[in-house]
Write an enzyme that holds these catalytic residues in place. Structure first.
Site, mmCIF file in Angstrom:
data_model
loop_
_atom_site.group_PDB
_atom_site.id
_atom_site.type_symbol
_atom_site.label_atom_id
_atom_site.label_comp_id
_atom_site.label_asym_id
_atom_site.label_seq_id
_atom_site.Cartn_x
_atom_site.Cartn_y
_atom_site.Cartn_z
ATOM 1 N N ASP A 134 0.811 -1.227 0.000
ATOM 2 C CA ASP A 134 0.000 0.000 0.000
ATOM 3 C C ASP A 134 0.841 1.272 0.000
ATOM 4 O OD1 ASP A 134 -2.328 -1.337 0.106
ATOM 5 O OD2 ASP A 134 -2.886 -0.785 2.140
ATOM 6 N N CYS A 194 -23.249 -9.033 -1.439
ATOM 7 C CA CYS A 194 -22.471 -7.858 -1.018
ATOM 8 C C CYS A 194 -23.153 -6.569 -1.472
ATOM 9 C CB CYS A 194 -21.037 -7.935 -1.542
ATOM 10 S SG CYS A 194 -20.867 -8.074 -3.341
ATOM 11 N N CYS A 241 -15.193 -1.012 7.724
ATOM 12 C CA CYS A 241 -16.465 -1.741 7.633
ATOM 13 C C CYS A 241 -16.194 -3.078 6.962
ATOM 14 C CB CYS A 241 -17.464 -0.933 6.792
ATOM 15 S SG CYS A 241 -19.018 -1.799 6.485
ATOM 16 N N CYS A 248 -20.347 -12.419 2.392
ATOM 17 C CA CYS A 248 -19.883 -13.199 1.225
ATOM 18 C C CYS A 248 -19.822 -14.690 1.557
ATOM 19 C CB CYS A 248 -18.501 -12.710 0.800
ATOM 20 S SG CYS A 248 -17.788 -13.676 -0.560
#
Length: 314
Positions: A134, A194, A241, A248
């Site tokens: 990231d 989802c 969240c 799923c």
């Protein structure tokens, strides 16, 4: 060269496993031609909200050879963060995304990737490469998909067929030729759980998330006041969240992680609603000293707690 590429790939994958990574896959370092138009449209539609960094380095985001000279391979690793137990215990308690229970993953994965790179230098020799978690414009889910580690679901998270989607992703971009793994099939089928479950309608269509509508965006990335039109929709999430992942069906295969650093701070396991509402700077610093929650700062966390209540806190 092909025999060497195969041997090096096996060596590196075995070492990745011994370092604790759950999966490791390889893709050829190439231009992400499928992702380019999608990224352009997503940015043009303002779905990155105030995440201005997403619009930076557009070319580098799509071509790893602009990040590492003469890059030949993108090695992607997955590290499971699914917890032993979900916090909190009571339905009306405040909720943190599971990825933030333990230590900040950036440090944990970066250390493991550096060890893997050091091993490559020892066993194979002068290999140019960089580790990414990231920390640079790398489209990690696209590379994980190309490396055969899973498919990108309708919620745009990577789904692995044997362990679900609660994973951190990291990469080594190397100027070493390795044996690539082919991408695998998308197994979402006709499921829309989802999309149906997202309280803020952030999943605007299959495989498209409007980041500026996501609870994770509001509670982590947004630095100003959360807009009133989403009040009452957060279901007590105060940092991140997990709704789209929790519903799923593939996450019925999720297993508790084996990484000690991802265990929650002991105090966090007994934190009540009133503890959150009365949290002090000292307590925040102690519990979240090495946590991703530090990103939102105490002020941001208090804003999220106040916002998740039906009416603004007095």
């Amino acid at each position: 060269m092909h025999a060497a590429a195969s041997r090096y790939t096996q060596l590196i994958k075995a070492k990745a496993q011994s370092l604790g990574f759950d999966f490791c896959g390889v893709a050829k370092a190439d231009f992400l031609d499928d992702e380019a138009p999608r990224l352009e449209t997503w940015l043009k539609n303002g779905m990155h909200g105030q995440m201005n960094y997403m619009a930076n380095h557009f070319d580098k985001r799509l071509d790893p050879r602009l990040l590492v000279d003469d890059a030949k391979s993108v090695l992607t690793v997955l590290l499971n963060y699914y917890p032993d137990q979900t916090l909190p215990q009571e339905d009306d308690d405040y909720k943190l995304s599971k990825y933030a229970y333990g230590e900040d993953y950036h440090f944990v994965i970066k250390d493991k990737l550096k060890s893997l790179l050091a091993y490559i230098h020892e066993e194979i020799g002068e290999v140019g490469g960089r580790a990414f978690v990231d920390s640079a414009p790398v489209m990690d889910k696209a590379w994980a998909k190309r490396g055969g580690l899973g498919w990108v679901g309708k919620h745009t998270n990577l789904i692995n067929r044997t362990m679900g989607s609660f994973f951190f992703i990291g990469e080594l971009i190397l100027d070493l030729e390795l044996e690539p793994d082919g991408p695998i099939t998308d197994y979402c089928g006709t499921c829309t759980r989802c999309i149906d479950a997202c309280p803020t309608d952030a999943i605007v269509g299959p495989y498209v998330v409007d980041g500026s509508k996501c609870i994770s965006y509001f509670t982590i990335e947004l630095k100003e006041a959360i807009p009133d039109d989403v009040r009452g929709q957060f279901d007590n999430w105060i940092f991140g969240c997990d709704i789209c992942q929790d519903v799923c069906p593939w996450n019925r295969f999720a297993r508790p992680n084996q990484t000690a650093a991802f265990q929650p701070h002991p105090a966090l396991t007994t934190f009540s609603k009133s503890d959150w509402e009365e949290i002090t700077d000292d307590v925040f610093r102690e519990i979240f000293r090495r946590s991703a929650v530090k990103r939102t700062k105490l002020e941001g966390l208090k804003r999220n707690i106040a916002f998740s209540q039906p009416f603004p806190a007095a």
